[in-house]
Write a protein that holds these residues in place. Structure first.
Motif, PDB file in Angstrom:
ATOM      1  N   THR A  48       2.644  -3.362  -7.071  1.00  0.00           N
ATOM      2  CA  THR A  48       1.517  -4.019  -7.730  1.00  0.00           C
ATOM      3  C   THR A  48       1.837  -5.452  -8.132  1.00  0.00           C
ATOM      4  O   THR A  48       1.040  -6.369  -7.915  1.00  0.00           O
ATOM      5  N   ARG A  66      -4.548   1.289  -9.206  1.00  0.00           N
ATOM      6  CA  ARG A  66      -4.004   1.818  -7.954  1.00  0.00           C
ATOM      7  C   ARG A  66      -4.916   2.940  -7.456  1.00  0.00           C
ATOM      8  O   ARG A  66      -5.287   3.837  -8.210  1.00  0.00           O
ATOM      9  N   ASN A 238      -0.445   2.589 -12.395  1.00  0.00           N
ATOM     10  CA  ASN A 238      -0.829   1.310 -11.803  1.00  0.00           C
ATOM     11  C   ASN A 238       0.349   0.379 -11.526  1.00  0.00           C
ATOM     12  O   ASN A 238       0.313  -0.414 -10.586  1.00  0.00           O
ATOM     13  N   SER A 242       4.946   1.870  -8.460  1.00  0.00           N
ATOM     14  CA  SER A 242       5.325   0.953  -7.381  1.00  0.00           C
ATOM     15  C   SER A 242       6.662   1.353  -6.757  1.00  0.00           C
ATOM     16  O   SER A 242       7.570   1.803  -7.460  1.00  0.00           O
TER      17      SER A 242
END
Length: 327
Positions: A48, A66, A238, A242
């Motif tokens: 992100t 996401r 979110n 990652s």
């Protein structure tokens, strides 16, 4: 087929609604339509921070969410209509994007817009992209969803997705920054998201004899909001979700040159090394140890730095100067 219009313009809610309706109607075909207030939607397998201009996004109050599907990051606002098809996976060719982009192309072609599917999953006019599409398979169903840029704020889109690629080294999926356009440049009359939504619904009803307009219930809203609150608005989903990445950045300030290197795992700092020509009265390793294990999130890092005597490690510096190293 159930045709569903979201009652919300909240990105957390609308991305959560895709997962909710997937389980709420496990055997039904669904055509879901929604419009989000300014937001960036990143692919499931993306880093992100490497896709988002976080300073700009935070300053503008743009949400970052996401989604469940792969692919690249996209910008949503009130000038962008989003569509989502849910169907039984057994009946579909997962790699074929043409079936569920056909209704969009039909509507546009009937309006005199020479739009077509090009490449794997993009809709273009005169070689310029106005729609990106992505897919996922889950619980025996397939979701194909896409964007339709009608009158989006292109300047905001450009700033929100402007990132320095040199800061990140990882194997996460990178977005293809293709040239994008608003369809209103081609439509014979200006069409907002509500007008185009109505045209799409009319096209779906015309081609699906079993099409039924479904009204989202209060119970649906409660369940979707609960999922949005617990998952889709969370840092863990979110940002923390990652893929692992290496982060590096250097700054030149009055106190000297400072260079930061970090290994980040699931959003948390696992290795950190600070170099430079600054003068320190205390070992820089002490500060590195304080930051080890913290989230690569400015609010977390600021908490650590704010209660630390930074002058002992860098000389005459401000908290704000050192914070710039981490974003």
């Amino acid at each position: 087929m159930l045709i569903i219009e979201s009652p919300s313009q909240d990105a957390y809610f609308n991305i959560a609604s895709e997962e909710y309706f997937l389980t709420r109607f496990p055997d039904e075909d669904i055509f879901l339509l929604y419009v989000n207030a300014p937001s960036i939607i990143v692919g499931k397998f993306q880093n992100t921070l490497a896709e988002v201009n976080l300073d700009y996004v935070n300053a503008q109050g743009i949400k970052v969410v996401r989604r469940l599907s792969g692919g690249g990051a996209v910008y949503h606002d009130l000038g962008n209509l989003n569509f989502s098809f849910h169907s039984l996976l057994a009946n579909q060719d997962f790699m074929d994007f043409s079936k569920f982009t056909a209704p969009v192309l039909t509507v546009l072609n009937n309006l005199g817009v020479p739009a077509k599917l090009e490449g794997r999953n993009d809709l273009l006019v005169d070689g310029k992209k106005f729609s990106g599409n992505a897919k996922l398979a889950k619980n025996g169903k397939m979701i194909q969803h896409g964007t339709i840029l009608l009158h989006s704020e292109m300047a905001v889109l450009g700033e929100a997705l402007k990132v320095n690629p040199l800061k990140f080294i990882d194997k996460a999926v990178k977005s293809n920054r293709a040239r994008v356009i608003n369809l209103n440049e081609y439509l014979p009359e200006a069409a907002d998201t509500n007008v185009f939504k109505a045209l799409l619904i009319k096209e779906m009803v015309r081609n699906n004899a079993d099409a039924t307009l479904y009204t989202v219930t209060d119970d649906d809203i409660q369940h979707i909001q609960a999922l949005a609150d617990s998952k889709y608005s969370s840092w863990d989903w979110n940002f923390g979700f990652s893929p692992n990445y290496n982060f590096k950045k250097a700054i030149k300030i009055p106190a000297g040159f400072i260079e930061l290197h970090m290994d980040v795992d699931q959003g948390h700092i696992q290795k950190i090394k600070i170099f430079g020509d600054f003068f320190a009265s205390q070992p820089i390793e002490e500060l590195e140890a304080l930051l080890h294990g913290r989230k690569h999130q400015l609010s977390d890092i600021e908490q650590v730095l704010a209660r630390t005597d930074l002058t002992a490690y860098f000389g005459k510096v401000s908290l704000e100067e050192i914070l710039t190293l981490f974003h």
